[in-house]
Design a protein around this motif. Structure first.
Motif, PDB file in Angstrom:
ATOM      1  N   LEU A 242      -7.564 -12.867  -2.790  1.00  0.00           N
ATOM      2  CA  LEU A 242      -8.776 -12.677  -3.614  1.00  0.00           C
ATOM      3  C   LEU A 242      -9.829 -11.862  -2.870  1.00  0.00           C
ATOM      4  O   LEU A 242     -10.475 -10.993  -3.456  1.00  0.00           O
ATOM      5  N   ALA A 243     -10.010 -12.133  -1.582  1.00  0.00           N
ATOM      6  CA  ALA A 243     -10.991 -11.377  -0.790  1.00  0.00           C
ATOM      7  C   ALA A 243     -10.608  -9.900  -0.739  1.00  0.00           C
ATOM      8  O   ALA A 243     -11.461  -9.023  -0.887  1.00  0.00           O
ATOM      9  N   ALA A 244      -9.325  -9.611  -0.543  1.00  0.00           N
ATOM     10  CA  ALA A 244      -8.871  -8.223  -0.486  1.00  0.00           C
ATOM     11  C   ALA A 244      -9.039  -7.541  -1.841  1.00  0.00           C
ATOM     12  O   ALA A 244      -9.425  -6.372  -1.924  1.00  0.00           O
ATOM     13  N   TRP A 245      -8.777  -8.256  -2.925  1.00  0.00           N
ATOM     14  CA  TRP A 245      -8.920  -7.701  -4.271  1.00  0.00           C
ATOM     15  C   TRP A 245     -10.387  -7.431  -4.605  1.00  0.00           C
ATOM     16  O   TRP A 245     -10.726  -6.407  -5.185  1.00  0.00           O
ATOM     17  N   LYS A 246     -11.284  -8.342  -4.216  1.00  0.00           N
ATOM     18  CA  LYS A 246     -12.715  -8.197  -4.519  1.00  0.00           C
ATOM     19  C   LYS A 246     -13.392  -7.124  -3.681  1.00  0.00           C
ATOM     20  O   LYS A 246     -14.416  -6.580  -4.080  1.00  0.00           O
ATOM     21  N   ASP A 247     -12.849  -6.825  -2.520  1.00  0.00           N
ATOM     22  CA  ASP A 247     -13.504  -5.905  -1.587  1.00  0.00           C
ATOM     23  C   ASP A 247     -13.594  -4.505  -2.187  1.00  0.00           C
ATOM     24  O   ASP A 247     -12.609  -3.947  -2.653  1.00  0.00           O
ATOM     25  N   VAL A 248     -14.792  -3.949  -2.178  1.00  0.00           N
ATOM     26  CA  VAL A 248     -14.987  -2.593  -2.687  1.00  0.00           C
ATOM     27  C   VAL A 248     -14.292  -1.577  -1.782  1.00  0.00           C
ATOM     28  O   VAL A 248     -13.902  -0.502  -2.223  1.00  0.00           O
ATOM     29  N   ASP A 249     -14.137  -1.928  -0.528  1.00  0.00           N
ATOM     30  CA  ASP A 249     -13.452  -1.069   0.437  1.00  0.00           C
ATOM     31  C   ASP A 249     -11.990  -1.493   0.545  1.00  0.00           C
ATOM     32  O   ASP A 249     -11.633  -2.638   0.264  1.00  0.00           O
ATOM     33  N   SER A 250     -11.158  -0.570   0.974  1.00  0.00           N
ATOM     34  CA  SER A 250      -9.763  -0.911   1.237  1.00  0.00           C
ATOM     35  C   SER A 250      -9.709  -1.816   2.471  1.00  0.00           C
ATOM     36  O   SER A 250     -10.639  -1.858   3.274  1.00  0.00           O
ATOM     37  N   VAL A 251      -8.622  -2.540   2.602  1.00  0.00           N
ATOM     38  CA  VAL A 251      -8.484  -3.511   3.687  1.00  0.00           C
ATOM     39  C   VAL A 251      -7.359  -3.082   4.626  1.00  0.00           C
ATOM     40  O   VAL A 251      -6.428  -2.382   4.222  1.00  0.00           O
ATOM     41  N   PRO A 252      -7.429  -3.502   5.895  1.00  0.00           N
ATOM     42  CA  PRO A 252      -6.365  -3.159   6.839  1.00  0.00           C
ATOM     43  C   PRO A 252      -5.048  -3.846   6.452  1.00  0.00           C
ATOM     44  O   PRO A 252      -5.041  -5.030   6.118  1.00  0.00           O
ATOM     45  N   VAL A 253      -3.970  -3.064   6.506  1.00  0.00           N
ATOM     46  CA  VAL A 253      -2.645  -3.587   6.167  1.00  0.00           C
ATOM     47  C   VAL A 253      -1.640  -3.042   7.182  1.00  0.00           C
ATOM     48  O   VAL A 253      -1.764  -1.903   7.640  1.00  0.00           O
ATOM     49  N   LYS A 254      -0.674  -3.870   7.496  1.00  0.00           N
ATOM     50  CA  LYS A 254       0.428  -3.445   8.356  1.00  0.00           C
ATOM     51  C   LYS A 254       1.726  -3.799   7.621  1.00  0.00           C
ATOM     52  O   LYS A 254       1.873  -4.902   7.104  1.00  0.00           O
ATOM     53  N   ILE A 255       2.636  -2.835   7.561  1.00  0.00           N
ATOM     54  CA  ILE A 255       3.954  -3.043   6.969  1.00  0.00           C
ATOM     55  C   ILE A 255       4.958  -2.911   8.105  1.00  0.00           C
ATOM     56  O   ILE A 255       4.961  -1.909   8.818  1.00  0.00           O
ATOM     57  N   GLU A 256       5.777  -3.928   8.287  1.00  0.00           N
ATOM     58  CA  GLU A 256       6.771  -3.916   9.357  1.00  0.00           C
ATOM     59  C   GLU A 256       8.179  -3.977   8.765  1.00  0.00           C
ATOM     60  O   GLU A 256       8.433  -4.742   7.834  1.00  0.00           O
ATOM     61  N   VAL A 257       9.062  -3.153   9.328  1.00  0.00           N
ATOM     62  CA  VAL A 257      10.482  -3.189   8.976  1.00  0.00           C
ATOM     63  C   VAL A 257      11.231  -3.405  10.286  1.00  0.00           C
ATOM     64  O   VAL A 257      11.320  -2.506  11.120  1.00  0.00           O
ATOM     65  N   GLU A 258      11.721  -4.626  10.473  1.00  0.00           N
ATOM     66  CA  GLU A 258      12.399  -4.987  11.715  1.00  0.00           C
ATOM     67  C   GLU A 258      13.892  -4.723  11.589  1.00  0.00           C
ATOM     68  O   GLU A 258      14.581  -5.328  10.773  1.00  0.00           O
ATOM     69  N   MET A 259      14.362  -3.771  12.397  1.00  0.00           N
ATOM     70  CA  MET A 259      15.787  -3.423  12.421  1.00  0.00           C
ATOM     71  C   MET A 259      16.393  -3.982  13.708  1.00  0.00           C
ATOM     72  O   MET A 259      15.659  -4.412  14.593  1.00  0.00           O
ATOM     73  N   PRO A 260      17.722  -3.994  13.824  1.00  0.00           N
ATOM     74  CA  PRO A 260      18.331  -4.605  15.007  1.00  0.00           C
ATOM     75  C   PRO A 260      17.821  -4.060  16.339  1.00  0.00           C
ATOM     76  O   PRO A 260      17.686  -4.817  17.298  1.00  0.00           O
ATOM     77  N   THR A 261      17.534  -2.761  16.438  1.00  0.00           N
ATOM     78  CA  THR A 261      17.120  -2.207  17.727  1.00  0.00           C
ATOM     79  C   THR A 261      15.739  -1.571  17.701  1.00  0.00           C
ATOM     80  O   THR A 261      15.256  -1.145  18.745  1.00  0.00           O
ATOM     81  N   THR A 262      15.100  -1.481  16.546  1.00  0.00           N
ATOM     82  CA  THR A 262      13.787  -0.851  16.456  1.00  0.00           C
ATOM     83  C   THR A 262      12.911  -1.562  15.446  1.00  0.00           C
ATOM     84  O   THR A 262      13.389  -2.300  14.579  1.00  0.00           O
ATOM     85  N   LEU A 263      11.618  -1.309  15.559  1.00  0.00           N
ATOM     86  CA  LEU A 263      10.630  -1.823  14.616  1.00  0.00           C
ATOM     87  C   LEU A 263       9.854  -0.632  14.074  1.00  0.00           C
ATOM     88  O   LEU A 263       9.240   0.119  14.838  1.00  0.00           O
ATOM     89  N   LEU A 264       9.904  -0.438  12.750  1.00  0.00           N
ATOM     90  CA  LEU A 264       9.141   0.606  12.081  1.00  0.00           C
ATOM     91  C   LEU A 264       7.885  -0.041  11.525  1.00  0.00           C
ATOM     92  O   LEU A 264       7.964  -1.045  10.817  1.00  0.00           O
ATOM     93  N   THR A 265       6.722   0.521  11.880  1.00  0.00           N
ATOM     94  CA  THR A 265       5.449  -0.048  11.454  1.00  0.00           C
ATOM     95  C   THR A 265       4.592   1.026  10.799  1.00  0.00           C
ATOM     96  O   THR A 265       4.441   2.120  11.341  1.00  0.00           O
ATOM     97  N   PHE A 266       4.056   0.703   9.630  1.00  0.00           N
ATOM     98  CA  PHE A 266       3.046   1.531   8.967  1.00  0.00           C
ATOM     99  C   PHE A 266       1.737   0.767   9.034  1.00  0.00           C
ATOM    100  O   PHE A 266       1.684  -0.406   8.659  1.00  0.00           O
ATOM    101  N   THR A 267       0.676   1.415   9.516  1.00  0.00           N
ATOM    102  CA  THR A 267      -0.614   0.759   9.641  1.00  0.00           C
ATOM    103  C   THR A 267      -1.690   1.649   9.048  1.00  0.00           C
ATOM    104  O   THR A 267      -1.726   2.855   9.316  1.00  0.00           O
ATOM    105  N   GLY A 268      -2.548   1.061   8.246  1.00  0.00           N
ATOM    106  CA  GLY A 268      -3.653   1.797   7.631  1.00  0.00           C
ATOM    107  C   GLY A 268      -4.377   0.893   6.656  1.00  0.00           C
ATOM    108  O   GLY A 268      -4.265  -0.334   6.722  1.00  0.00           O
ATOM    109  N   ASN A 269      -5.106   1.505   5.741  1.00  0.00           N
ATOM    110  CA  ASN A 269      -5.857   0.735   4.761  1.00  0.00           C
ATOM    111  C   ASN A 269      -5.227   0.862   3.382  1.00  0.00           C
ATOM    112  O   ASN A 269      -4.684   1.909   3.031  1.00  0.00           O
ATOM    113  N   MET A 270      -5.328  -0.233   2.614  1.00  0.00           N
ATOM    114  CA  MET A 270      -4.807  -0.254   1.254  1.00  0.00           C
ATOM    115  C   MET A 270      -5.779  -1.001   0.355  1.00  0.00           C
ATOM    116  O   MET A 270      -6.541  -1.852   0.822  1.00  0.00           O
ATOM    117  N   HIS A 271      -5.755  -0.643  -0.916  1.00  0.00           N
ATOM    118  CA  HIS A 271      -6.491  -1.389  -1.939  1.00  0.00           C
ATOM    119  C   HIS A 271      -5.528  -2.336  -2.628  1.00  0.00           C
ATOM    120  O   HIS A 271      -4.395  -1.951  -2.929  1.00  0.00           O
TER     121      HIS A 271
END
Length: 150
Positions: free
Chosen positions: A89-118
Motif C-alpha cells: 500500500l505504501a508503494a502504491w500510494k507513493d507519488v514517487d517510484s520506489v526502489p526495487v530489486k529483481i533477482e534471478v538466482e542461477m546455479p553459478t550466477t546471480l542476475l540482479t536488476f536494481t532501480g525504481n518502479m511504480h
C-alpha cells in the motif's frame, strides 16, 4: 545431448526497498510475502520507418525499426499476505517510484536488476469462504541497472 539447466520459480525474487533515514545508509530490500507466481517482462519499444528502394520506388518496402526505449514490468500473484499489505500500500500510494530489486538466482550466477518502479495496480480477489488473492503490477521508472555476479 545435454539437458537444459533450469531453475525453479522461487529463485526469481522481487524485493521492495526501504529508503534509509540517513542517506549515507544503504537501501534495505525485502521480498514481500505472498507471491506464488511472478512474471518479469523486459521490453524494448520500437519506432517504425518505411524504407524505400532507390532503384524501384514502386516496390513494396520493408519496415526499418529503431529501438527507442527499454522498460521492465513485473506482475505477481498469490495470496494476500497481511504482513505484506502495508509495504504494498505504501508503494502504491507513493507519488514517487520506489526502489526495487529483481533477482534471478542461477546455479553459478546471480542476475540482479536494481532501480525504481511504480506500483501500477493492485487487485484483490475475495471469493466467499476462500482465501483472498492478490495481483500486483509494477512498471520501471528510468534505468534498471543489471549486474551478473558469480
Amino acid at each position: 545431448m545435454a539437458d537444459a539447466t533450469t531453475i525453479k520459480g522461487g529463485k526469481v525474487r522481487v524485493l521492495l526497498g526501504t529508503l534509509p533515514v540517513d542517506p549515507e545508509d544503504p537501501i534495505v530490500y525485502a521480498a514481500p510475502c505472498g507471491f506464488t507466481s511472478k512474471t518479469v517482462t523486459l521490453s524494448k519499444a520500437l519506432e517504425d520507418t518505411q524504407g524505400v528502394s532507390c532503384t524501384d520506388p514502386d516496390a513494396v518496402s520493408w519496415l526499418l525499426r529503431d529501438a527507442v526505449s527499454l522498460s521492465i514490468s513485473v506482475s505477481g500473484e498469490g495470496v494476500l499476505a497481511v504482513e505484506s499489505l502495508p509495504a504494498w500500500l505504501a508503494a502504491w500510494k507513493d507519488v514517487d517510484s520506489v526502489p526495487v530489486k529483481i533477482e534471478v538466482e542461477m546455479p553459478t550466477t546471480l542476475l540482479t536488476f536494481t532501480g525504481n518502479m511504480h506500483v501500477e495496480s493492485m487487485e484483490w480477489t475475495a471469493p466467499n469462504g476462500r482465501r483472498v488473492t492478490a495481483n500486483i503490477s509494477m512498471q520501471s521508472d528510468g534505468a534498471m541497472a543489471d549486474v551478473t555476479t558469480p
